[in-house]
Design a protein around this motif. Sequence first.
Motif, PDB file in Angstrom:
ATOM      1  N   SER A  78      14.176  33.020 -42.650  1.00 13.84           N
ATOM      2  CA  SER A  78      14.767  32.544 -43.914  1.00 13.84           C
ATOM      3  C   SER A  78      16.215  33.012 -44.043  1.00 13.84           C
ATOM      4  CB  SER A  78      13.950  33.038 -45.101  1.00 13.84           C
ATOM      5  OG  SER A  78      12.682  32.454 -45.079  1.00 13.84           O
ATOM      6  N   ILE A  81      18.416  31.061 -41.496  1.00 16.64           N
ATOM      7  CA  ILE A  81      18.758  29.703 -41.925  1.00 16.64           C
ATOM      8  C   ILE A  81      19.984  29.722 -42.840  1.00 16.64           C
ATOM      9  CG2 ILE A  81      17.983  27.761 -43.350  1.00 16.64           C
ATOM     10  CD1 ILE A  81      15.139  28.268 -42.167  1.00 16.64           C
ATOM     11  N   CYS A  87      20.335  25.337 -38.071  1.00 12.68           N
ATOM     12  CA  CYS A  87      18.960  25.596 -37.641  1.00 12.68           C
ATOM     13  C   CYS A  87      17.929  25.249 -38.704  1.00 12.68           C
ATOM     14  CB  CYS A  87      18.805  27.072 -37.259  1.00 12.68           C
ATOM     15  SG  CYS A  87      19.905  27.628 -35.940  1.00 12.68           S
ATOM     16  N   ASN A  88      18.369  24.791 -39.879  1.00 12.02           N
ATOM     17  CA  ASN A  88      17.478  24.598 -41.012  1.00 12.02           C
ATOM     18  C   ASN A  88      16.262  23.729 -40.688  1.00 12.02           C
ATOM     19  OD1 ASN A  88      16.509  24.724 -43.692  1.00 12.02           O
ATOM     20  ND2 ASN A  88      17.535  22.793 -44.155  1.00 12.02           N
ATOM     21  N   THR A  92      12.729  25.523 -40.342  1.00 14.81           N
ATOM     22  CA  THR A  92      11.853  25.224 -41.473  1.00 14.81           C
ATOM     23  C   THR A  92      10.552  24.605 -40.977  1.00 14.81           C
ATOM     24  OG1 THR A  92      13.705  24.999 -43.006  1.00 14.81           O
ATOM     25  CG2 THR A  92      11.643  23.917 -43.637  1.00 14.81           C
ATOM     26  N   CYS A 127      19.201  29.098 -32.661  1.00 16.80           N
ATOM     27  CA  CYS A 127      17.974  28.615 -33.291  1.00 16.80           C
ATOM     28  C   CYS A 127      16.764  28.955 -32.420  1.00 16.80           C
ATOM     29  CB  CYS A 127      18.024  27.104 -33.494  1.00 16.80           C
ATOM     30  SG  CYS A 127      19.437  26.494 -34.425  1.00 16.80           S
TER      31      CYS A 127
END
Length: 176
Positions: A78, A81, A87-88, A92, A127
């Motif tokens: 979290s 990100i 990398c969201n 996620t 990521c």
Amino acid sequence: MTKLSVLVSLAAVSLLSACGENQTTAEVVAEAPVINQDLAVYKAGAKELVSMIKTAKPDADIAQKSAELVASSKEIISQFIVKHPKCNEYLTALNNAADIIPTLPLEEIEAGYHEDGKLPKFDDPNCYHAKDLLVHPATVQAMASMGINSSEMRESAELEIIEVIAHFSQVEKALN
């Protein structure tokens, strides 16, 4: 196991030796600045898990420690990100699957999450390193749930966590 993962594992073994593997999680956390406590908890927990696997602790204990690392990794991801919004989508999707991954067969974990078959495409290598903080302990959690009942499986579980310790240094750099 690929040549790269063997090299990463060997490097991590060197890091474990150099980092004083005998320190407890509480000691490491107490020494860490507040901002890095999540990272300190994760790193100490990973080292503790390697020790548990090496000393053949009960599968239930290994599964519990692995689950703790998965939970810890979700907090780190979290934060990751926020710092790396590229990398969201990728991370996620991983976080959303975190509770399911340890229940999957090992082959499905490998294809879907180690090899990214069930995750969106990404273009930032950071990521990938962050993803591994969750995927490797989730793999060990799955292994422990099935029973780590052979020396080959124990070695494989140990290498999963040794490898994540190597990825950890990249995540730490990307966050600091």
